[in-house]
Design an enzyme around this catalytic site. Structure first.
Site, PDB file in Angstrom:
ATOM      1  N   ARG A 290       0.888  -1.226  -0.097  1.00 48.19           N
ATOM      2  CA  ARG A 290      -0.047  -0.019  -0.007  1.00 48.19           C
ATOM      3  C   ARG A 290       0.846   1.032  -0.039  1.00 48.19           C
ATOM      4  O   ARG A 290       1.871   1.593   0.766  1.00 48.19           O
ATOM      5  CB  ARG A 290      -1.027   0.048   1.269  1.00 48.19           C
ATOM      6  CG  ARG A 290      -2.024  -0.960   1.232  1.00 48.19           C
ATOM      7  CD  ARG A 290      -3.094  -0.683   2.368  1.00 48.19           C
ATOM      8  NE  ARG A 290      -3.704   0.425   2.105  1.00 48.19           N
ATOM      9  CZ  ARG A 290      -4.672   1.203   3.042  1.00 48.19           C
ATOM     10  NH1 ARG A 290      -4.756   0.384   4.302  1.00 48.19           N
ATOM     11  NH2 ARG A 290      -5.110   2.218   2.790  1.00 48.19           N
TER      12      ARG A 290
ATOM     13  N   TYR B 138       0.406   5.516  -0.108  1.00 43.65           N
ATOM     14  CA  TYR B 138      -0.769   6.805  -0.155  1.00 43.65           C
ATOM     15  C   TYR B 138      -0.778   7.458  -1.402  1.00 43.65           C
ATOM     16  O   TYR B 138       0.071   6.971  -2.394  1.00 43.65           O
ATOM     17  CB  TYR B 138      -0.503   7.792   0.708  1.00 43.65           C
ATOM     18  CG  TYR B 138      -0.592   7.380   2.237  1.00 43.65           C
ATOM     19  CD1 TYR B 138      -1.890   7.162   2.774  1.00 43.65           C
ATOM     20  CD2 TYR B 138       0.479   7.884   3.058  1.00 43.65           C
ATOM     21  CE1 TYR B 138      -2.034   7.011   4.175  1.00 43.65           C
ATOM     22  CE2 TYR B 138       0.562   7.352   4.338  1.00 43.65           C
ATOM     23  CZ  TYR B 138      -0.980   6.940   5.095  1.00 43.65           C
ATOM     24  OH  TYR B 138      -0.973   6.579   6.284  1.00 43.65           O
TER      25      TYR B 138
ATOM     26  N   ASP C  30     -10.361   1.679  16.838  1.00 41.32           N
ATOM     27  CA  ASP C  30     -10.060   0.727  15.629  1.00 41.32           C
ATOM     28  C   ASP C  30      -9.042  -0.029  15.861  1.00 41.32           C
ATOM     29  O   ASP C  30      -8.405  -0.679  14.986  1.00 41.32           O
ATOM     30  CB  ASP C  30      -9.265   1.872  14.595  1.00 41.32           C
ATOM     31  CG  ASP C  30      -7.982   2.411  14.990  1.00 41.32           C
ATOM     32  OD1 ASP C  30      -7.642   2.101  16.237  1.00 41.32           O
ATOM     33  OD2 ASP C  30      -7.409   3.084  13.997  1.00 41.32           O
TER      34      ASP C  30
ATOM     35  N   ASP D 129     -10.377   6.874  15.023  1.00 36.71           N
ATOM     36  CA  ASP D 129      -9.008   6.919  14.941  1.00 36.71           C
ATOM     37  C   ASP D 129      -8.241   8.022  15.122  1.00 36.71           C
ATOM     38  O   ASP D 129      -8.314   8.978  14.475  1.00 36.71           O
ATOM     39  CB  ASP D 129      -8.850   6.468  13.242  1.00 36.71           C
ATOM     40  CG  ASP D 129      -7.459   6.063  12.989  1.00 36.71           C
ATOM     41  OD1 ASP D 129      -6.710   6.080  13.972  1.00 36.71           O
ATOM     42  OD2 ASP D 129      -7.018   5.809  11.818  1.00 36.71           O
TER      43      ASP D 129
END
Length: 295
Positions: free
Chosen positions: A135, A137, A168, A205
């Site tokens: 992953r 951003y 979370d 979060d």
């Protein structure tokens, strides 16, 4: 393996020394070459610069296993005695003088989504994955980003002040706004200034906004109002960044509680203390751990 010891210079920022990449043994008292990681869109780029300042070894060391930008890459932590430790469980939350320890997962101006692997023994830092891919951003994050050790957002706890959202299941996140780009695995002492209550797909979060105690402006900022004065527009920029970063992937914008704005230092300290108690209950198994590693 590459051992990177976190080094501190009395008059300059800390750097990482890549021991295994040194071409020869450095004589005692001489000044070594120091490798600085330059991460813009990944963590694989490397350049070498020379140090001109006497360096002092930090308490914690970071050891890389595997190659950056791979599924196998991990950054493990070791204490001064060479014992493997968890950056989540073993590094103390409090650093004295009202400061807190902050573990850097993602250096500013980079995009690789690095995070503590909460389900793996010793919770090393790794790159997050999704649908079989590493992953990233969609654009660089503009601040140093990481976690507060010995905190936990309890997924069984509903927060009445933030739309009843549940935690979370991760440590509390930190957005560090200082001028220097930190490095992955650095452990900094930070001063909490404000906090955002982000709601990500229904989960709470928290984002603590903080500044490194070594930053030139650290003495000038003590609360959210000071951030607006000395870092104008930063609190809103952080909120907008975290609101929108999933939109390019086709997901809706994240929401925020507490009036859609950052709360001040006192509220941040309240959340830090509360989530530290949640972590304590987790570690003593008063709260079920599920798949989380407590080692």
């Amino acid at each position: 393996m590459a051992m990177r010891a976190l080094l501190h210079a009395p008059t300059s920022p800390p750097y990482f020394l890549c021991h295994s990449r040194l071409s020869k043994t450095v004589a005692a008292g001489s000044l070594p070459s120091v490798y600085l990681f330059s991460r813009r869109t990944s963590i694989a780029s490397l350049r070498c610069q020379s140090s001109t300042t006497t360096l002092e070894t930090s308490k914690y060391q970071a050891k890389e296993e595997g190659k950056p930008d791979t599924f196998e890459y991990r950054v493990f932590f070791f204490d001064s005695a060479g014992k493997k430790v968890s950056p989540w469980h073993d590094i103390p939350l409090k650093a004295g003088d009202g400061l807190f320890h902050f573990v850097v997962e993602i250096p500013k101006e980079t995009s690789a989504k690095m995070e503590v692997a909460t389900e793996e023994p010793h919770t090393p830092i790794k790159q997050d994955t999704k649908k079989g891919k590493l992953r990233f951003y969609p654009y660089n994050i503009n601040w140093n980003y990481g976690l507060l050790p010995q905190t936990w957002e309890d997924p069984s706890h509903s927060n009445a002040e933030v739309e009843g959202a549940f935690g979370d299941n991760d440590p509390v996140d930190v957005v560090e706004i200082g001028e220097r780009r930190a490095e992955i695995g650095e452990v900094l002492k930070v001063k909490p200034l404000a906090i955002l209550a982000m709601i990500d797909e229904g989960e709470l979060d928290w984002k603590v906004i903080a500044i490194s105690a070594d930053d030139p402006k650290a003495s000038l900022v003590n609360d959210a109002d000071d951030v607006e004065k000395h870092f104008p527009g930063t609190l809103e920029a952080i909120r907008v960044w975290f609101r929108d970063y999933k939109i390019p992937d086709g997901k809706p914008a994240n929401k925020f509680g507490l009036g859609n704005k950052a709360a001040g230092k006192d509220y941040a300290l309240k959340v830090i203390n509360e989530t530290n108690k949640f972590w304590s209950s987790l570690l003593t198994r008063s709260t079920p751990a599920g798949d989380l590693s407590l080692i």
